[in-house]
Scaffold this motif. Structure first.
Motif, PDB file in Angstrom:
ATOM      1  N   ALA A 140       3.061 -11.379  -6.827  1.00  0.00           N
ATOM      2  CA  ALA A 140       1.663 -11.005  -7.050  1.00  0.00           C
ATOM      3  C   ALA A 140       1.427  -9.546  -6.687  1.00  0.00           C
ATOM      4  CB  ALA A 140       0.757 -11.905  -6.208  1.00  0.00           C
ATOM      5  N   GLY A 141       0.420  -8.953  -7.306  1.00  0.00           N
ATOM      6  CA  GLY A 141       0.078  -7.566  -7.038  1.00  0.00           C
ATOM      7  C   GLY A 141      -0.288  -7.307  -5.597  1.00  0.00           C
ATOM      8  N   TYR A 142      -0.907  -8.303  -4.951  1.00  0.00           N
ATOM      9  CA  TYR A 142      -1.305  -8.091  -3.559  1.00  0.00           C
ATOM     10  C   TYR A 142      -0.098  -7.909  -2.638  1.00  0.00           C
ATOM     11  CZ  TYR A 142      -0.468 -13.121  -2.904  1.00  0.00           C
ATOM     12  OH  TYR A 142       0.096 -14.367  -2.867  1.00  0.00           O
ATOM     13  N   GLU A 143       1.071  -8.367  -3.054  1.00  0.00           N
ATOM     14  CA  GLU A 143       2.257  -8.172  -2.221  1.00  0.00           C
ATOM     15  C   GLU A 143       2.576  -6.685  -2.095  1.00  0.00           C
ATOM     16  OE1 GLU A 143       5.382 -10.613  -3.833  1.00  0.00           O
ATOM     17  OE2 GLU A 143       4.404 -12.454  -3.177  1.00  0.00           O
ATOM     18  N   LEU A 144       2.444  -5.948  -3.183  1.00  0.00           N
ATOM     19  CA  LEU A 144       2.675  -4.509  -3.118  1.00  0.00           C
ATOM     20  C   LEU A 144       1.531  -3.821  -2.371  1.00  0.00           C
ATOM     21  CD1 LEU A 144       4.682  -2.329  -3.813  1.00  0.00           C
ATOM     22  CD2 LEU A 144       3.433  -1.941  -5.930  1.00  0.00           C
ATOM     23  N   PHE A 145       0.310  -4.371  -2.476  1.00  0.00           N
ATOM     24  CA  PHE A 145      -0.812  -3.833  -1.709  1.00  0.00           C
ATOM     25  C   PHE A 145      -0.489  -3.925  -0.214  1.00  0.00           C
ATOM     26  CE2 PHE A 145      -4.789  -3.914   0.560  1.00  0.00           C
ATOM     27  CZ  PHE A 145      -5.626  -3.053  -0.137  1.00  0.00           C
ATOM     28  N   ILE A 146       0.080  -5.040   0.205  1.00  0.00           N
ATOM     29  CA  ILE A 146       0.451  -5.231   1.607  1.00  0.00           C
ATOM     30  C   ILE A 146       1.496  -4.185   2.020  1.00  0.00           C
ATOM     31  CG2 ILE A 146       1.608  -6.786   3.245  1.00  0.00           C
ATOM     32  CD1 ILE A 146       0.257  -9.123   1.640  1.00  0.00           C
ATOM     33  N   ILE A 147       2.499  -3.985   1.181  1.00  0.00           N
ATOM     34  CA  ILE A 147       3.531  -2.976   1.461  1.00  0.00           C
ATOM     35  C   ILE A 147       2.889  -1.599   1.553  1.00  0.00           C
ATOM     36  CG2 ILE A 147       5.562  -1.789   0.514  1.00  0.00           C
ATOM     37  CD1 ILE A 147       6.211  -4.565   1.651  1.00  0.00           C
ATOM     38  N   ALA A 148       2.015  -1.270   0.598  1.00  0.00           N
ATOM     39  CA  ALA A 148       1.336   0.030   0.607  1.00  0.00           C
ATOM     40  C   ALA A 148       0.490   0.187   1.869  1.00  0.00           C
ATOM     41  CB  ALA A 148       0.475   0.183  -0.649  1.00  0.00           C
ATOM     42  N   PHE A 149      -0.183  -0.888   2.275  1.00  0.00           N
ATOM     43  CA  PHE A 149      -0.979  -0.856   3.503  1.00  0.00           C
ATOM     44  C   PHE A 149      -0.108  -0.491   4.700  1.00  0.00           C
ATOM     45  CE2 PHE A 149      -2.038  -3.082   7.424  1.00  0.00           C
ATOM     46  CZ  PHE A 149      -3.276  -2.538   7.711  1.00  0.00           C
ATOM     47  N   PHE A 150       1.029  -1.152   4.832  1.00  0.00           N
ATOM     48  CA  PHE A 150       1.882  -0.892   5.987  1.00  0.00           C
ATOM     49  C   PHE A 150       2.519   0.497   5.921  1.00  0.00           C
ATOM     50  CE2 PHE A 150       1.643  -5.519   6.732  1.00  0.00           C
ATOM     51  CZ  PHE A 150       1.278  -5.476   8.072  1.00  0.00           C
ATOM     52  N   ILE A 151       2.769   1.009   4.733  1.00  0.00           N
ATOM     53  CA  ILE A 151       3.245   2.397   4.622  1.00  0.00           C
ATOM     54  C   ILE A 151       2.185   3.336   5.193  1.00  0.00           C
ATOM     55  CG2 ILE A 151       3.773   4.268   2.997  1.00  0.00           C
ATOM     56  CD1 ILE A 151       5.173   2.116   1.235  1.00  0.00           C
ATOM     57  N   GLY A 152       0.942   3.162   4.777  1.00  0.00           N
ATOM     58  CA  GLY A 152      -0.142   3.978   5.314  1.00  0.00           C
ATOM     59  C   GLY A 152      -0.292   3.804   6.814  1.00  0.00           C
ATOM     60  N   LEU A 153      -0.212   2.559   7.273  1.00  0.00           N
ATOM     61  CA  LEU A 153      -0.355   2.271   8.699  1.00  0.00           C
ATOM     62  C   LEU A 153       0.741   2.947   9.512  1.00  0.00           C
ATOM     63  CD1 LEU A 153      -1.849   0.537  10.923  1.00  0.00           C
ATOM     64  CD2 LEU A 153      -0.053  -1.169  10.508  1.00  0.00           C
ATOM     65  N   TYR A 154       1.998   2.795   9.101  1.00  0.00           N
ATOM     66  CA  TYR A 154       3.105   3.344   9.877  1.00  0.00           C
ATOM     67  C   TYR A 154       3.170   4.863   9.806  1.00  0.00           C
ATOM     68  CZ  TYR A 154       4.774  -1.345  10.847  1.00  0.00           C
ATOM     69  OH  TYR A 154       4.883  -2.627  11.290  1.00  0.00           O
ATOM     70  N   PHE A 155       2.722   5.441   8.701  1.00  0.00           N
ATOM     71  CA  PHE A 155       2.607   6.897   8.638  1.00  0.00           C
ATOM     72  C   PHE A 155       1.334   7.355   9.362  1.00  0.00           C
ATOM     73  CE2 PHE A 155       5.571   7.205   4.900  1.00  0.00           C
ATOM     74  CZ  PHE A 155       6.387   8.203   5.418  1.00  0.00           C
ATOM     75  N   ASP A 156       0.474   6.393   9.689  1.00  0.00           N
ATOM     76  CA  ASP A 156      -0.831   6.663  10.297  1.00  0.00           C
ATOM     77  C   ASP A 156      -1.625   7.640   9.430  1.00  0.00           C
ATOM     78  OD1 ASP A 156      -2.864   6.251  12.100  1.00  0.00           O
ATOM     79  OD2 ASP A 156      -2.163   7.769  13.519  1.00  0.00           O
ATOM     80  N   GLN A 157      -1.606   7.354   8.124  1.00  0.00           N
ATOM     81  CA  GLN A 157      -2.288   8.201   7.149  1.00  0.00           C
ATOM     82  C   GLN A 157      -3.190   7.350   6.268  1.00  0.00           C
ATOM     83  OE1 GLN A 157      -1.907  11.674   6.658  1.00  0.00           O
ATOM     84  NE2 GLN A 157      -0.823  11.551   8.609  1.00  0.00           N
ATOM     85  N   THR A 158      -4.390   7.843   6.059  1.00  0.00           N
ATOM     86  CA  THR A 158      -5.317   7.182   5.149  1.00  0.00           C
ATOM     87  C   THR A 158      -5.654   8.131   4.024  1.00  0.00           C
ATOM     88  OG1 THR A 158      -7.224   7.946   6.421  1.00  0.00           O
ATOM     89  CG2 THR A 158      -6.365   5.756   6.956  1.00  0.00           C
ATOM     90  N   LYS A 159      -6.102   7.556   2.924  1.00  0.00           N
ATOM     91  CA  LYS A 159      -6.550   8.346   1.780  1.00  0.00           C
ATOM     92  C   LYS A 159      -7.735   7.588   1.176  1.00  0.00           C
ATOM     93  CE  LYS A 159      -4.981  10.383  -2.523  1.00  0.00           C
ATOM     94  NZ  LYS A 159      -3.882  10.496  -3.479  1.00  0.00           N
ATOM     95  N   PRO A 160      -8.939   8.168   1.264  1.00  0.00           N
ATOM     96  CA  PRO A 160     -10.112   7.470   0.720  1.00  0.00           C
ATOM     97  C   PRO A 160      -9.953   7.172  -0.768  1.00  0.00           C
ATOM     98  CG  PRO A 160     -10.769   9.379   2.015  1.00  0.00           C
ATOM     99  CD  PRO A 160      -9.277   9.454   1.849  1.00  0.00           C
ATOM    100  N   LEU A 161     -10.517   6.057  -1.192  1.00  0.00           N
ATOM    101  CA  LEU A 161     -10.539   5.732  -2.613  1.00  0.00           C
ATOM    102  C   LEU A 161     -11.470   6.704  -3.324  1.00  0.00           C
ATOM    103  CD1 LEU A 161     -10.931   1.839  -2.468  1.00  0.00           C
ATOM    104  CD2 LEU A 161      -8.863   3.117  -2.995  1.00  0.00           C
ATOM    105  N   ILE A 162     -11.231   6.902  -4.610  1.00  0.00           N
ATOM    106  CA  ILE A 162     -12.136   7.746  -5.380  1.00  0.00           C
ATOM    107  C   ILE A 162     -13.509   7.078  -5.429  1.00  0.00           C
ATOM    108  CG2 ILE A 162     -10.351   8.850  -6.772  1.00  0.00           C
ATOM    109  CD1 ILE A 162     -10.877   6.868  -8.957  1.00  0.00           C
ATOM    110  N   GLU A 163     -14.541   7.877  -5.580  1.00  0.00           N
ATOM    111  CA  GLU A 163     -15.905   7.348  -5.522  1.00  0.00           C
ATOM    112  C   GLU A 163     -16.350   6.673  -6.815  1.00  0.00           C
ATOM    113  OE1 GLU A 163     -18.838   9.830  -3.686  1.00  0.00           O
ATOM    114  OE2 GLU A 163     -17.351  10.664  -2.313  1.00  0.00           O
ATOM    115  N   ASP A 164     -15.699   6.956  -7.925  1.00  0.00           N
ATOM    116  CA  ASP A 164     -16.070   6.383  -9.217  1.00  0.00           C
ATOM    117  C   ASP A 164     -15.664   4.908  -9.245  1.00  0.00           C
ATOM    118  OD1 ASP A 164     -16.509   5.665 -11.850  1.00  0.00           O
ATOM    119  OD2 ASP A 164     -15.406   7.361 -12.705  1.00  0.00           O
ATOM    120  N   LYS A 165     -16.633   4.024  -9.085  1.00  0.00           N
ATOM    121  CA  LYS A 165     -16.365   2.575  -9.028  1.00  0.00           C
ATOM    122  C   LYS A 165     -15.705   2.051 -10.299  1.00  0.00           C
ATOM    123  CE  LYS A 165     -18.242   1.882  -4.973  1.00  0.00           C
ATOM    124  NZ  LYS A 165     -17.398   1.706  -3.828  1.00  0.00           N
TER     125      LYS A 165
END
Length: 186
Positions: free
Chosen positions: A47-72
């Protein structure tokens, strides 16, 4: 009254559509449903959410965030609340991994600036706290998707090596060990 975990787990985090074709569909069965087609069986994740989880932990372990674009209009979700992530055992040899939701939640509570005393006093609502948690989750994942995208731009086969994701996460452990060794020298 529902717990913060329960309220959070009913949410469906968003991600930027620009990563759908370039990252998510490259590694997952996203958009195919349950299938046995050869192309789907070749994917690293289900499922796509599995890669979302991986991406989340990449951001977490790098301790880096990137805001989503504002265009909904340029945002999307997987259409499945967090509470159902990891519950499927329909692939051969696949086990449920529902505990991952607890790890995600614990990491978010630890890394999000939440005033739990204000929540307890009723000065802020549980919804506001959950909004903060989901926002932080989306930002960590967005950084992770961006990281994966950039690595694939540099080397299209980067993540197609058998242990690429494992090596990435092990590198975080090695960096921490090196940091600890440097602190001991001081």
């Amino acid at each position: 009254m529902e717990s913060l975990f329960d309220l959070w787990s009913k949410r469906n985090p968003q991600w930027e559509k620009r990563y759908e074709e370039s990252v998510i569909k490259v590694f997952t069965d996203y958009g195919r449903g349950t299938t046995s087609y050869q192309a789907a069986r070749a994917k690293i994740f289900g499922a796509g959410y599995e890669l979302f989880i991986i991406a989340f932990f990449i951001g977490l372990y790098f301790d880096q965030t990137k805001p989503l674009i504002e265009d909904k209009a340029k945002l999307k979700s997987f259409g499945q609340p967090i509470q159902y992530w990891g519950n499927q055992e329909n692939r051969l040899g696949r086990k449920s991994y529902g505990e991952i939701r607890q790890f995600l939640f614990a990491a978010l509570v630890a890394k999000t600036d939440i005033d739990l005393i204000a929540l307890d006093k009723g000065e802020i609502t549980a919804r506001k706290v959950v909004d903060q948690l989901v926002d932080k989750m989306e930002q960590y994942a967005n950084f992770g998707f961006s990281y994966i995208y950039e690595k694939m731009e540099e080397d299209p086969n980067y993540f197609f090596k058998e242990t690429a994701f494992l090596k990435l996460f092990l590198s975080f452990l090695n960096d921490k060990k090196e940091d600890e060794e440097q602190l001991e020298e001081i």
